[in-house]
Structures are given as structure tokens and as C-alpha cells.
Design an enzyme around this catalytic site. Structure first.
Site, short mmCIF file in Angstrom:
data_model
loop_
_atom_site.label_atom_id
_atom_site.label_comp_id
_atom_site.label_asym_id
_atom_site.label_seq_id
_atom_site.Cartn_x
_atom_site.Cartn_y
_atom_site.Cartn_z
N SER B 10 61.10 -4.63 30.86
CA SER B 10 59.96 -5.33 30.27
C SER B 10 60.42 -6.74 29.95
CB SER B 10 59.48 -4.55 29.04
OG SER B 10 58.28 -5.08 28.57
N HIS B 37 56.86 -3.77 33.15
CA HIS B 37 55.65 -4.25 32.47
C HIS B 37 55.38 -5.67 32.92
CE1 HIS B 37 56.73 -1.42 28.90
NE2 HIS B 37 56.22 -0.76 29.93
N ASP B 130 59.12 2.12 25.52
CA ASP B 130 58.75 2.75 26.80
C ASP B 130 60.02 2.91 27.64
OD1 ASP B 130 57.20 3.84 28.77
OD2 ASP B 130 56.46 1.92 29.56
#
Lengths: 289, 190
Positions: B10, B37, B130
């Protein structure tokens, strides 16, 4: 995190559903479905064996579970690039028809149905359009028919409205001053975005399980919109459904799939691909299957 | 012998992914699955940006596409990217998980199940948790687990969350990750 469902329990569930109802989940994409089952188990605070025994004896509960394991996310003008293709490539092909018969297969809560109606209105084709929208889930059809959405949740998608309706991808200088109020009544206090009545009255909503491939209405379509639905099906079921769509399209009609969906199997030679749309040739010269 | 590599990242991971892809051998013998992401409004151009430096092709998979070795597959924006048995992708528009779509956890879960001990899972820099559960699943199904050294990460939350859940096999900085992947190439060619 929710518990995982074993392969054996998964098959038991799918077989039970098939035995006690008209729903056949056996060709669903197993990764997504397994996870949805796990979520339904946790949402309903039950375990797989109790679930299976309960759907055996209770039809309403079965319907609820089917609604729970099927995905119904949707957005206004999701993937503007695909809507540009509809606007600038697909609709011009259909513009000269006396009526344009449109089927939204797997319409969920209807945001794409209204996106399409807005586009038809902006291109002067709304009066010619006859719109059918179907889904396996009767609850989402109720929401679709009401045309009332949560404003806060949908607000982000108004950017997509801007990109498809207000802007012209072929001419960045152009800006059409189409106000949201032309199509939506937005009430921030009650957090609602409501579709205007002249659009609401247009579509006919009907429950239909695409997987059954049951021919449910007489007549064919000039445009079938089925976006982000077949991703939940395995490869062989996808091909059956492409064939079903083919049979239900008028020659010259088009099928529009999601951004990352495509026809790659035996049906691919029956369609002509143009951007994100597949059209059924007016005449088919290949060998008939 | 390994069959696939999955990388989750991310905030702060883009440069690391770029470095990894640019240093792989052009005949890299495994598929590289990228669950990263991205900002919702920067949806296009990511593949092109990664492709510029990558030595293997980078693409967004279509639904039900076959997974091929030597290709880096980037989870498409606004979709979950799942791996089906039979080496095909399955995409999903199901609701975001932990505010993320693609969800790194979901990609890792399905890859772990499909490849089991033949999977290498790597968690890079990122600002949320995540991927932590996903990496744990890779470990519990026998796969190899690597996190980027938090000291090197621009945003160390994601590797740290992974380390809380999983006794990972290796904590490596990006140069060491690259060395590790290059060894795979040599082993495969031997």
C-alpha cells in the site's frame, strides 16, 4: 475474520440448494461463493450444518440465504470508460431503430439502469427505449424500483456522472452544464438521492435467475447490459450464458460486459468485439453450431 | 519448487514493487501477483507506470484469464483479485474488505489455498493492517512468508501488523527481497 468453509461442506450446501429449490449454484466461481457462504454463516450466527438443515425445511430462509450469497454491489456510471463506449460506439448504432429494447441482466439495485436511462435521455433516445431489468434477488429489485439511494454512499459516484455526462472524452474543453437536479432529488438531511419520476417509470423490473438460462419473455433485445455479474460464474457457465445472450439478441444488437470481463471461449467467434461491447453480426457466415 | 509469488503493498510500496519488477530476469519462471492498494481516483496509468521499468510484462488480468508464468498481474482498480483452482483469475466487485478493494487479505487467502506450500507471500510498506491475515494464511498452509523490513518501509504499519500475527520466514529489505527472488530464477534454470 470469518471462518472458512471446507470443500466438502461447500459441495453439500450447493447440492442441498439444488435439490430443494430451482437455484443451481454449482457453476458459481467457487472462491467468491465460499467466502460469501462464510459471511452468511457469521451474519446469521449459524454453522454450515444447521444452515443446510434449515434451508431444507424453510423456503423463505432459503431465499434469504440466496440473497446473502449473491453479490449486489453496483454504482452509478461505474467505469466511465465503458460508458464512453456505450455513448459513442454502441448507441449510435442503435439510434435509427424505431424502438430500442434493452435488458439489464443482473441489475442489482438499479444504479446502472438509471445510468443508462440518463444517457438515453441525454442522447435523445429515451422515448424509443423499452427497458427490462432482472435480478435473482427480489429485495434489490424493490430498491431498484424505488430509485431511492443513500446519498452519502453514492455521492462519490457523481464524479463518474461528470466524466460521462458533463465531459466529452474526445474534447476536454467541452463541458455540458447538466445539473444533478435534472435526474436526482438530493436531500442531504435525510441522506437520500432519489431518481426523478420520469426515469423511474421507465424500467420494468422482473425476478429472473440468469443461471437458469430460461427464456422468460417473448421478443429479443437490441442491447444487453450485463456488467460484473458473470465474474461470479465459472468458465463453462459463462459460455452457456454468452450463448443465451446471443440467442436473445437481435442481429446487429450489442452485449456490454464489465471492464474486466470478456468472451474468450467458443462463443467468441460469434460476436464482433468493439471496445467494451460485443455485437451480434447481422449475418453469420460461419458454420452453425 | 514454487509456483507463484504474491505481493501485497500500500502506501510507500510503489517504488519497491518497481525495483523488484525491474530486477527480475526476463525469463522469470513464476507468475507475480500484485495486490496493491491504489487511490480511487488514480485508476488508470498504474500498469503503464509499472511497465516502464519492469523486465517482465505487467497486466491487469481479465476475469477467468489463465495465470501464466513470467507475467506480473496487477489487481484491477476497484475489484478484488482472487485465484481459482485451475490457475485462473476470478475478479469480484463484492464490498470492500477493511475499506480496501482490492483487498490484499482476499487475494492472499485465495492464492494460499490454490498454491499452498508452493507460494511465496510478500508484504511491503503500507499504512493499514490489510494483508496481515492473508500472510498468516500463506504461512499456515505451508507457503513461504516474507515482510519488508519495517525499518526500511516508508510506512511500516502493514509489515508490523503481519509480524504480530505470523512468525514470518524472512524479514528482508528490498535489496534482499530481490536477491531472494533472483535465487529462484537460478534454481529454476539449473
Amino acid at each position: 475474520m470469518t471462518k472458512t468453509v471446507s470443500d466438502q461442506d461447500y459441495r453439500l450446501f450447493v447440492n442441498t440448494v439444488k435439490r430443494v429449490s430451482e437455484y443451481d449454484l454449482s457453476d458459481y466461481s467457487d472462491k467468491s461463493l465460499k467466502r460469501r457462504i462464510a459471511k452468511v454463516l457469521s451474519d446469521n450466527k449459524t454453522d454450515i450444518h444447521k444452515l443446510i438443515s434449515d434451508i431444507n425445511s424453510n423456503t423463505d430462509y432459503l431465499e434469504k440465504i440466496i440473497r446473502g450469497v449473491t453479490v449486489n454491489t453496483t454504482e452509478l456510471f461505474r467505469d466511465p470508460k465503458a460508458w464512453h463506449d456505450i455513448r459513442y460506439k454502441v448507441l449510435p448504432e442503435l439510434a435509427s431503430l424505431p424502438t430500442i429494447n434493452i435488458w439489464h441482466a443482473g441489475c442489482s439495485t438499479g444504479q446502472e439502469v438509471y445510468s443508462m436511462l440518463i444517457l438515453l435521455n441525454e442522447t435523445g433516445l429515451l422515448d424509443k427505449a423499452r427497458v427490462l431489468a432482472t435480478d435473482i434477488n427480489s429485495n434489490v429489485l424493490e430498491t431498484a424500483g424505488s430509485g431511492i439511494y443513500k446519498y452519502r454512499f453514492n455521492r462519490g459516484y457523481l464524479d463518474n456522472f461528470d466524466r460521462v455526462i458533463r465531459r466529452n472524452p474526445l474534447n476536454y474543453e467541452e463541458f455540458r452544464d447538466v445539473p444533478y437536479s435534472k435526474y436526482f432529488t438530493i436531500d442531504k438531511d435525510s441522506d437520500t438521492l432519489t431518481i426523478k419520476p420520469f426515469l423511474l417509470e421507465k424500467p420494468v423490473y422482473k425476478k429472473h435467475d440468469l443461471v437458469s438460462c430460461n427464456n422468460f419473455i417473448p421478443g429479443k433485445f437490441d442491447l444487453i447490459i450485463c456488467r460484473n455479474v458473470i465474474i461470479y460464474f465459472n468458465y463453462s457457465l459463462q459460455n452457456r450464458i454468452f450463448n443465451f445472450f446471443y440467442q436473445n439478441l437481435h442481429p446487429g444488437g450489442s452485449l456490454v460486459l464489465g471492464m474486466h470481463e470478456s468472451i474468450s471461449g467458443p462463443m467468441s467467434e460469434r460476436f464482433i468485439k468493439s471496445g467494451h461491447a460485443y455485437s451480434k453480426p447481422v449475418k453469420y457466415f460461419g458454420k452453425m453450431i | 519448487m514454487y509456483k507463484a509469488i504474491i505481493i501485497g503493498g500500500s502506501a510507500g510500496s510503489f517504488q519497491v514493487v518497481t525495483r523488484i519488477l525491474s530486477s527480475l530476469h526476463k525469463d522469470f519462471p513464476l507468475p507475480v501477483l500484485l495486490s496493491l492498494h491504489r487511490l480511487k481516483h488514480i485508476r488508470s496509468g498504474f500498469v503503464e507506470a509499472l511497465s516502464l521499468k519492469s523486465s517482465i510484462p505487467v497486466k491487469e488480468p481479465g476475469d477467468k484469464d489463465h495465470i501464466r508464468p513470467g507475467i506480473a498481474y496487477l489487481a484491477p482498480s476497484n475489484y478484488h483479485m482472487l485465484i481459482e483452482l485451475g490457475s485462473r483469475f476470478a475478479l469480484s466487485t463484492a464490498a470492500p474488505v477493511n475499506h480496501s478493494r482490492p483487498s490484499i487479505d482476499l487475494s492472499f487467502f485465495s492464492a494460499a489455498q490454490a498454491y499452498r506450500e508452493k507460494l511465496i507471500g510478500i508484504i511491503l510498506s503500507g499504512a493499514n493492517r490489510d494483508g496481515a491475515q492473508g500472510l498468516e494464511r500463506v504461512a499456515s498452509l505451508g507457503g513461504k512468508t516474507i515482510v519488508q523490513d519495517p525499518d526500511e518501509c516508508q510506512v511500516p504499519v502493514m509489515p508490523k501488523e503481519s509480524l504480530k500475527l505470523t512468525g514470518v520466514d524472512h524479514i528482508l529489505n528490498s535489496s534482499q527481497i530481490i536477491e531472494f527472488l533472483k535465487k529462484i530464477n537460478r534454481n529454476a534454470l539449473d
